[in-house]
Scaffold this motif. Structure first.
Motif, short mmCIF file in Angstrom:
data_model
loop_
_atom_site.label_atom_id
_atom_site.label_comp_id
_atom_site.label_asym_id
_atom_site.label_seq_id
_atom_site.Cartn_x
_atom_site.Cartn_y
_atom_site.Cartn_z
N VAL A 10 44.62 29.83 21.45
CA VAL A 10 44.63 31.40 21.86
C VAL A 10 43.31 32.32 22.01
N GLY A 11 42.85 33.14 23.39
CA GLY A 11 41.93 33.35 23.64
C GLY A 11 41.02 32.86 24.93
N ALA A 12 41.43 33.23 25.98
CA ALA A 12 40.89 32.90 27.01
C ALA A 12 38.87 33.57 27.28
N GLN A 35 45.83 37.45 25.43
CA GLN A 35 45.65 39.06 24.98
C GLN A 35 46.16 40.39 26.30
N MET A 174 22.93 48.70 19.04
CA MET A 174 22.72 48.21 19.39
C MET A 174 23.40 48.49 21.25
N PHE A 213 19.31 46.69 27.85
CA PHE A 213 19.40 46.39 25.75
C PHE A 213 18.68 47.39 25.77
N PRO A 283 22.60 38.28 18.84
CA PRO A 283 22.63 38.49 20.79
C PRO A 283 21.10 37.75 21.13
N GLY A 286 20.17 34.65 22.14
CA GLY A 286 21.26 33.93 23.67
C GLY A 286 21.38 32.75 23.12
C1 FAD Z 1 25.53 42.07 22.60
C2 FAD Z 1 26.33 40.34 22.43
C3 FAD Z 1 25.68 39.87 23.48
C4 FAD Z 1 25.49 38.22 24.19
N1 FAD Z 1 24.66 37.90 24.55
C5 FAD Z 1 24.98 36.49 24.25
C6 FAD Z 1 23.52 35.67 25.61
O1 FAD Z 1 22.99 36.01 26.32
N2 FAD Z 1 24.37 34.66 25.50
C7 FAD Z 1 24.56 33.18 24.50
O2 FAD Z 1 24.91 32.46 25.06
N3 FAD Z 1 25.36 33.95 23.89
C8 FAD Z 1 25.68 35.69 23.70
N4 FAD Z 1 26.11 35.86 23.27
C9 FAD Z 1 27.54 35.35 22.38
C10 FAD Z 1 28.59 34.98 22.87
O3 FAD Z 1 29.14 36.30 23.83
C11 FAD Z 1 29.20 34.33 22.55
O4 FAD Z 1 28.92 33.12 21.86
C12 FAD Z 1 31.10 33.89 23.42
O5 FAD Z 1 31.33 35.21 24.24
C13 FAD Z 1 31.74 33.38 22.75
O6 FAD Z 1 32.68 33.13 23.68
P1 FAD Z 1 34.33 33.23 23.16
O7 FAD Z 1 35.58 32.30 23.73
O8 FAD Z 1 34.41 32.29 21.77
O9 FAD Z 1 35.05 34.14 23.00
P2 FAD Z 1 35.68 35.95 23.55
O10 FAD Z 1 35.00 36.04 24.38
O11 FAD Z 1 35.67 37.22 22.70
O12 FAD Z 1 37.42 36.17 23.56
C14 FAD Z 1 38.04 35.59 22.91
C15 FAD Z 1 39.61 36.17 23.36
O13 FAD Z 1 40.29 36.06 22.38
C16 FAD Z 1 41.78 37.30 22.91
N5 FAD Z 1 41.65 37.36 21.72
C17 FAD Z 1 41.50 38.53 20.69
N6 FAD Z 1 42.73 38.11 19.91
C18 FAD Z 1 43.83 37.54 20.31
C19 FAD Z 1 45.83 37.24 19.84
N7 FAD Z 1 45.75 37.64 19.16
N8 FAD Z 1 46.26 36.98 20.95
C20 FAD Z 1 45.57 36.54 22.15
N9 FAD Z 1 44.20 36.79 22.82
C21 FAD Z 1 43.43 37.92 21.89
C22 FAD Z 1 40.91 38.25 23.36
O14 FAD Z 1 41.01 39.08 24.20
C23 FAD Z 1 39.35 37.24 24.17
O15 FAD Z 1 39.85 37.21 25.33
C24 FAD Z 1 26.60 37.35 22.13
C25 FAD Z 1 27.19 38.19 22.13
C26 FAD Z 1 26.59 39.68 22.27
C27 FAD Z 1 27.92 40.71 21.14
#
Ligand code: FAD
Length: 374
Positions: A10-12, A35, A174, A213, A283, A286
């Motif tokens: 769940v989640g791309a 989603q 932020m 930022f 964040p 990094g």
């Molecule tokens: C401001 C900020 C800056 C950052 N900078 C860095 C950086 O420079 N370097 C670094 O390594 N990390 C950084 N991070 C952390 C990094 O962004 C995360 O580690 C990473 O994006 C995690 O990816 P993810 O796939 O877990 O989540 P996400 O990218 O959030 O993906 C989750 C997906 O799930 C989908 N979803 C949610 N609920 C449902 C549902 N019920 N049904 C279907 N789909 C659903 C959403 O639409 C979304 O597409 C930063 C974080 C923040 C907040």
């Protein structure tokens, strides 16, 4: 309509797409439910050396690096004075989140991974502590052998499993803006702090644009951004990017409330949490993406080794995946400690850990270099 699969993700985002690719390569039948209408646009920019290592191990290094910027130093300032530089012997990559995730997503189709966009999971149906069915908002159902909640900080999978989160909001708001690239930002990544606990980070994201930022305590944010940005208020903070002030005022500043998040368990029965569904650190470390890619690597190994045997899957999750919480706890604690020192140069310098910034929890190959500037 009910569809069966080996693994439902769940989640791309980065976590979901990278895991899907590894499982597809491992011969699993994978469905990713997202989603949104496409890969999420908003997210991180930096891939640090541990993440570069994971990508290289899976033959994705060139694909990701081809259009990325590579940098090897960040200079830090306090109250306008340069205080230290952190050097990355192998460099680090800057590539906007959507481009990075799309590059990984583009490899998934060759492995037969199915993506269901515009499809939201609404609830889980459990049989004991195992997830038997995922029910989508449009009435469709998935019957998976294993489920991975890679559904971000507000994870529905985490909530449905009854895994409580502990969130601690940082005391600053932020703001992020994408602005035209100026010469000083192109030259060097600069991170500024000051005695009021303000911080700002400016870096290029490609040949034409930069990301900025600004993090301020809530009251200060209201004063500085309340009626549109009062750019002059930032002049004592951002001291070596004069040319950037022309582009800061007209920019669109998106607010982001950042929190640390910990959970007491990363798996239950045949379900596991990945990425922002499982943990969040400040964040400015990094490292979120680097750890998430390494976690996906471990998770894919556990799921493939279990070969659809539920008992083996649960044992593998407990012994190989669950211990990742310790590495995350160290990173989250470090981000918290750093965030508490932005106002105090001496405390900041003594809290700063070059090993975590450059190598994360991986074995250093050589060393990063921090030079303290006086
Ligand atoms: C401001 C900020 C800056 C950052 N900078 C860095 C950086 O420079 N370097 C670094 O390594 N990390 C950084 N991070 C952390 C990094 O962004 C995360 O580690 C990473 O994006 C995690 O990816 P993810 O796939 O877990 O989540 P996400 O990218 O959030 O993906 C989750 C997906 O799930 C989908 N979803 C949610 N609920 C449902 C549902 N019920 N049904 C279907 N789909 C659903 C959403 O639409 C979304 O597409 C930063 C974080 C923040 C907040």
């Amino acid at each position: 309509m009910t569809t069966s699969c080996d693994v439902a993700i769940v989640g791309a985002g980065l976590g979901g797409c990278f895991l899907a690719l590894l499982l597809g390569r491992g011969g699993r039948n994978v469905v990713v439910v997202e989603q949104g209408p496409a890969i999420p646009a908003a997210g991180a920019d930096f891939v640090k050396p541990p993440g570069m290592g994971v990508l290289a191990r899976h033959g994705l290094g060139d694909l990701v690096e081809r259009h990325a910027l590579k940098r090897d130093v960040v200079r830090y300032y306090h109250d306008g004075q340069a205080i230290q530089e952190c050097r990355y012997p192998e460099g680090f990559l800057i590539r906007p989140y959507r481009e990075l995730v799309e590059a990984i997503y583009s490899c998934c189709s060759m492995e037969g991974v199915e993506f269901w966009f515009d499809s939201r999971i609404e609830r889980l149906e459990q049989d004991g502590d195992r997830v038997a069915r995922l029910v989508l908002a449009d009435g469709r159902e998935l019957r998976p052998g294993a489920v991975v909640g890679a559904d971000g900080t507000r994870s529905l999978i985490r909530q449905e499993l009854g895994i409580d989160k502990e969130s601690t909001a940082y005391p600053h708001l932020m703001r992020v803006a994408t602005v035209p690239l100026t010469a000083s930002v192109a030259r060097l990544n600069r991170l500024y702090f000051n005695s009021d606990g303000w911080f700002s980070y400016l870096y290029p994201i490609n040949e034409e644009q930069a990301r900025v930022f600004v993090g301020l305590p809530l009251d200060d944010d209201e004063a500085v951004f309340g009626d549109g940005l009062d750019a002059d208020a930032l002049r004592g903070l951002i001291t070596e990017n004069d040319d950037a002030f022309d582009v800061l005022g007209p920019a669109h500043w998106q607010p982001i409330r950042v929190s640390a998040m910990r959970v007491p368990a990363y798996h239950q029965g045949n379900a596991a949490l990945l990425g922002s569904a499982a943990f969040a650190c400040h964040p400015m470390t990094g490292m979120g993406m680097s750890y998430t890619m390494h976690d996906a690597e471990i998770l894919a190994g556990v799921i493939c080794a279990a070969d659809s045997d539920p008992a083996l899957l649960e044992k593998g999750l407990e012994t190989s995946y669950e211990p990742r919480r310790q590495a995350h706890a160290e990173l989250i604690g470090y981000g918290d400690a750093l965030a508490g020192t932005y106002h105090d140069k001496t405390a900041y310098l003594s809290t700063f850990r070059e090993d975590l910034h450059v190598f994360g929890d991986t074995e250093p190959v050589g060393r990063g270099f921090v030079s303290v500037l006086r």
